[in-house]
Design a protein around this motif. Structure first.
Motif, PDB file in Angstrom:
ATOM      1  N   PRO A   5       0.831  -1.202   0.000  1.00  0.00           N
ATOM      2  CA  PRO A   5       0.000   0.000   0.000  1.00  0.00           C
ATOM      3  C   PRO A   5       0.861   1.247   0.000  1.00  0.00           C
ATOM      4  CG  PRO A   5      -0.124  -1.148   2.116  1.00  0.00           C
ATOM      5  CD  PRO A   5       0.694  -1.992   1.208  1.00  0.00           C
ATOM      6  N   ALA A   6       0.313   2.298  -0.579  1.00  0.00           N
ATOM      7  CA  ALA A   6       1.024   3.577  -0.611  1.00  0.00           C
ATOM      8  C   ALA A   6       1.044   4.156   0.793  1.00  0.00           C
ATOM      9  CB  ALA A   6       0.316   4.544  -1.562  1.00  0.00           C
ATOM     10  N   PRO A   7       2.065   4.949   1.101  1.00  0.00           N
ATOM     11  CA  PRO A   7       2.089   5.603   2.413  1.00  0.00           C
ATOM     12  C   PRO A   7       0.893   6.529   2.560  1.00  0.00           C
ATOM     13  CG  PRO A   7       4.163   5.936   1.237  1.00  0.00           C
ATOM     14  CD  PRO A   7       3.226   5.259   0.303  1.00  0.00           C
ATOM     15  N   PRO A   8       0.477   6.831   3.772  1.00  0.00           N
ATOM     16  CA  PRO A   8      -0.649   7.734   3.985  1.00  0.00           C
ATOM     17  C   PRO A   8      -0.392   9.100   3.360  1.00  0.00           C
ATOM     18  CG  PRO A   8       0.071   6.738   6.061  1.00  0.00           C
ATOM     19  CD  PRO A   8       1.054   6.344   5.009  1.00  0.00           C
ATOM     20  N   ALA A   9      -1.473   9.762   2.951  1.00  0.00           N
ATOM     21  CA  ALA A   9      -1.355  11.088   2.352  1.00  0.00           C
ATOM     22  C   ALA A   9      -0.672  12.024   3.333  1.00  0.00           C
ATOM     23  CB  ALA A   9      -2.734  11.631   1.997  1.00  0.00           C
ATOM     24  N   GLY A  10       0.231  12.827   2.829  1.00  0.00           N
ATOM     25  CA  GLY A  10       0.942  13.785   3.665  1.00  0.00           C
ATOM     26  C   GLY A  10       2.128  13.195   4.390  1.00  0.00           C
ATOM     27  N   ALA A  11       2.410  11.914   4.171  1.00  0.00           N
ATOM     28  CA  ALA A  11       3.553  11.280   4.845  1.00  0.00           C
ATOM     29  C   ALA A  11       4.849  11.764   4.210  1.00  0.00           C
ATOM     30  CB  ALA A  11       3.453   9.760   4.744  1.00  0.00           C
ATOM     31  N   ALA A  12       5.917  11.682   4.964  1.00  0.00           N
ATOM     32  CA  ALA A  12       7.222  12.087   4.458  1.00  0.00           C
ATOM     33  C   ALA A  12       7.598  11.220   3.272  1.00  0.00           C
ATOM     34  CB  ALA A  12       8.264  11.948   5.566  1.00  0.00           C
ATOM     35  N   SER A  13       8.479  11.727   2.415  1.00  0.00           N
ATOM     36  CA  SER A  13       8.849  10.992   1.216  1.00  0.00           C
ATOM     37  C   SER A  13       9.588   9.697   1.552  1.00  0.00           C
ATOM     38  CB  SER A  13       9.699  11.872   0.300  1.00  0.00           C
ATOM     39  OG  SER A  13      10.876  12.267   0.989  1.00  0.00           O
ATOM     40  N   ALA A  14      10.243   9.642   2.708  1.00  0.00           N
ATOM     41  CA  ALA A  14      10.969   8.441   3.101  1.00  0.00           C
ATOM     42  C   ALA A  14      10.074   7.561   3.964  1.00  0.00           C
ATOM     43  CB  ALA A  14      12.246   8.806   3.844  1.00  0.00           C
ATOM     44  N   ALA A  15       8.894   7.180   3.418  1.00  0.00           N
ATOM     45  CA  ALA A  15       7.957   6.343   4.159  1.00  0.00           C
ATOM     46  C   ALA A  15       7.549   5.155   3.305  1.00  0.00           C
ATOM     47  CB  ALA A  15       6.737   7.148   4.569  1.00  0.00           C
ATOM     48  N   LEU A  16       7.469   4.006   3.955  1.00  0.00           N
ATOM     49  CA  LEU A  16       7.042   2.782   3.293  1.00  0.00           C
ATOM     50  C   LEU A  16       5.926   2.170   4.126  1.00  0.00           C
ATOM     51  CD1 LEU A  16      10.608   1.319   2.655  1.00  0.00           C
ATOM     52  CD2 LEU A  16       9.173   2.527   1.017  1.00  0.00           C
ATOM     53  N   ALA A  17       5.185   1.234   3.546  1.00  0.00           N
ATOM     54  CA  ALA A  17       4.094   0.602   4.273  1.00  0.00           C
ATOM     55  C   ALA A  17       4.159  -0.906   4.094  1.00  0.00           C
ATOM     56  CB  ALA A  17       2.758   1.136   3.782  1.00  0.00           C
ATOM     57  N   GLN A  48      10.590   5.751   7.634  1.00  0.00           N
ATOM     58  CA  GLN A  48       9.394   5.403   8.388  1.00  0.00           C
ATOM     59  C   GLN A  48       8.703   4.230   7.689  1.00  0.00           C
ATOM     60  OE1 GLN A  48       8.348   7.309  11.220  1.00  0.00           O
ATOM     61  NE2 GLN A  48      10.372   8.204  10.965  1.00  0.00           N
ATOM     62  N   VAL A  49       8.401   3.175   8.446  1.00  0.00           N
ATOM     63  CA  VAL A  49       7.666   2.031   7.902  1.00  0.00           C
ATOM     64  C   VAL A  49       6.338   1.956   8.639  1.00  0.00           C
ATOM     65  CG1 VAL A  49       7.629  -0.462   7.560  1.00  0.00           C
ATOM     66  CG2 VAL A  49       9.777   0.787   7.333  1.00  0.00           C
ATOM     67  N   ASP A  50       5.257   2.120   7.892  1.00  0.00           N
ATOM     68  CA  ASP A  50       3.917   2.083   8.461  1.00  0.00           C
ATOM     69  C   ASP A  50       3.447   0.635   8.519  1.00  0.00           C
ATOM     70  OD1 ASP A  50       1.311   2.410   9.227  1.00  0.00           O
ATOM     71  OD2 ASP A  50       0.764   3.729   7.560  1.00  0.00           O
ATOM     72  N   ALA A  51       3.195   0.130   9.723  1.00  0.00           N
ATOM     73  CA  ALA A  51       2.770  -1.259   9.902  1.00  0.00           C
ATOM     74  C   ALA A  51       1.283  -1.366  10.234  1.00  0.00           C
ATOM     75  CB  ALA A  51       3.603  -1.915  10.993  1.00  0.00           C
ATOM     76  N   ALA A  52       0.538  -0.286  10.094  1.00  0.00           N
ATOM     77  CA  ALA A  52      -0.870  -0.267  10.487  1.00  0.00           C
ATOM     78  C   ALA A  52      -1.709  -1.294   9.747  1.00  0.00           C
ATOM     79  CB  ALA A  52      -1.453   1.132  10.284  1.00  0.00           C
ATOM     80  N   ALA A  53      -1.396  -1.577   8.502  1.00  0.00           N
ATOM     81  CA  ALA A  53      -2.198  -2.515   7.709  1.00  0.00           C
ATOM     82  C   ALA A  53      -1.924  -3.978   8.055  1.00  0.00           C
ATOM     83  CB  ALA A  53      -1.946  -2.295   6.221  1.00  0.00           C
ATOM     84  N   LEU A  54      -0.839  -4.234   8.764  1.00  0.00           N
ATOM     85  CA  LEU A  54      -0.414  -5.607   9.049  1.00  0.00           C
ATOM     86  C   LEU A  54      -1.430  -6.326   9.939  1.00  0.00           C
ATOM     87  CD1 LEU A  54       2.032  -7.361   8.319  1.00  0.00           C
ATOM     88  CD2 LEU A  54       3.113  -6.590  10.420  1.00  0.00           C
ATOM     89  N   GLU A  55      -2.036  -7.373   9.391  1.00  0.00           N
ATOM     90  CA  GLU A  55      -3.049  -8.127  10.122  1.00  0.00           C
ATOM     91  C   GLU A  55      -2.633  -9.571  10.375  1.00  0.00           C
ATOM     92  OE1 GLU A  55      -6.644  -7.840   7.878  1.00  0.00           O
ATOM     93  OE2 GLU A  55      -6.827  -5.685   8.215  1.00  0.00           O
TER      94      GLU A  55
END
Length: 115
Positions: A5-17, A48-55
């Motif tokens: 998934p794409a990083p959340p809107a407004g996230a820094a350019s160095a962000a992954l999900a 920054q690695v966004d792990a919110a989607a990880l289920e």
């Protein structure tokens, strides 16, 4: 494996999900995509690695994150880690290395081990 998934809107350019599913079956493809993302993110600040989607995940998720940490010159911070992932990271002694916040008190892995 589906694209990450794409990083959340407004996230820094160095962000992954992270994807919603990351087990041994998805680990290799996920790592390849994350490392490609790291290469385009640059090395000026921690990624920054966004792990919110990880289920659904297993310990392979930690292996992927540790490999990403090695590939990120300025470091890596995992945001919104599910309590179980945070607990596993703490159990294996890598939570601080991955920048994972302390797990919630109701985390099943936070309970002391029986003697």
């Amino acid at each position: 494996m589906a694209d990450l998934p794409a990083p959340p809107a407004g996230a820094a350019s160095a962000a992954l999900a992270l994807p919603s599913v990351l087990t041994q079956h998805e680990a290799r493809a996920c790592l390849r995509q994350l490392v490609d993302g790291l290469a385009s993110a640059g090395a000026a600040s921690p990624v920054q690695v966004d792990a919110a989607a990880l289920e659904r995940f297993d310990s392979s998720a930690l292996a992927v994150l540790l490999a990403c940490r090695r590939a990120a010159p300025a470091g890596l911070v995992v945001r919104d880690a599910p309590p179980r992932l945070a607990g596993l990271a703490r159990l294996y002694g890598v939570a601080t290395l991955l920048g994972i916040e302390a797990p919630a008190p109701d985390d099943a892995l936070a309970a002391p081990l029986p003697h």
